[in-house]
Design a protein around this motif. Structure first.
Motif, short mmCIF file in Angstrom:
data_model
loop_
_atom_site.label_atom_id
_atom_site.label_comp_id
_atom_site.label_asym_id
_atom_site.label_seq_id
_atom_site.Cartn_x
_atom_site.Cartn_y
_atom_site.Cartn_z
N LYS A 75 -3.00 5.08 0.78
CA LYS A 75 -2.00 5.34 -0.25
C LYS A 75 -0.65 5.60 0.40
CE LYS A 75 -4.46 5.87 -4.19
NZ LYS A 75 -4.08 5.35 -5.49
N ASN A 90 -2.61 1.08 -3.81
CA ASN A 90 -2.21 1.59 -2.51
C ASN A 90 -0.88 2.36 -2.54
OD1 ASN A 90 -3.63 -1.38 -1.55
ND2 ASN A 90 -4.41 0.55 -0.74
N VAL A 131 0.88 5.92 -4.26
CA VAL A 131 0.63 7.15 -5.00
C VAL A 131 1.36 7.07 -6.34
CG1 VAL A 131 1.06 9.64 -5.02
CG2 VAL A 131 0.27 8.54 -2.92
#
Length: 166
Positions: A161, A73, A75
């Motif tokens: 994300k 979750n 980036v």
């Protein structure tokens, strides 16, 4: 300060494409990593901040701290560096950049703008992803400090994300 934006970074490794996002201190372009043959996102610090030591430190700290994290979750950060660019006056400036996972989707801000409030079920799914990212980053000793809909991506597959740990 006007600069001649490069079309590639790192000796041609990252071929820059269209602008896909703009924040307080940086712009994000979709790009191609020519060495690995994958699409990435490249966050490039705005030239007007490139000589500000406080912003440079924040940018470098983001690269260092987020690169250590591995969570579905959050980036991913793949690479970082600085690119020498020439201003319109002929001076050379060094622009820091981050190479990140490219998330094909939309920010939560854009989703809310178009569709209005989320259903309870969708809100729960988004919050579970955000809370998972924050719980993990806190265990790693990293505090986000700017959670907002514009810093939450929802992929086309529905994966949440969290981004922009600067």
């Amino acid at each position: 300060m006007n600069i001649n934006m490069p079309t590639s970074l790192a000796g041609g490794r990252y071929q820059l494409g269209q602008l896909v996002g703009r924040g307080g201190m940086a712009e994000v372009h979709v790009a191609t990593d020519t060495r690995l043959g994958r699409t990435v996102a490249v966050k490039i610090m705005r030239a007007d901040f490139a000589t500000d030591s406080i912003f440079l430190e924040r940018f470098r700290r983001e690269a260092h701290s987020v690169a250590q994290m591995n969570n579905p979750n959050i980036v991913n950060i793949y690479d970082s560096g600085e690119e020498a660019v020439t201003t319109e006056t002929g001076e050379v400036e060094h622009l820091p950049y981050l190479v990140m996972e490219y998330v094909k989707g939309q920010t939560l801000r854009d989703i809310l703008k178009v569709n209005g409030a989320l259903s309870q079920r969708d809100a729960e799914q988004v919050m579970m992803g955000v809370l998972n990212a924050l719980e993990y980053s806190h265990r790693m000793g990293i505090i986000h400090r700017d959670i907002k809909p514009g810093n939450i991506m929802i992929s086309e597959q529905g994966v949440v994300k969290v981004m922009d740990f600067g």
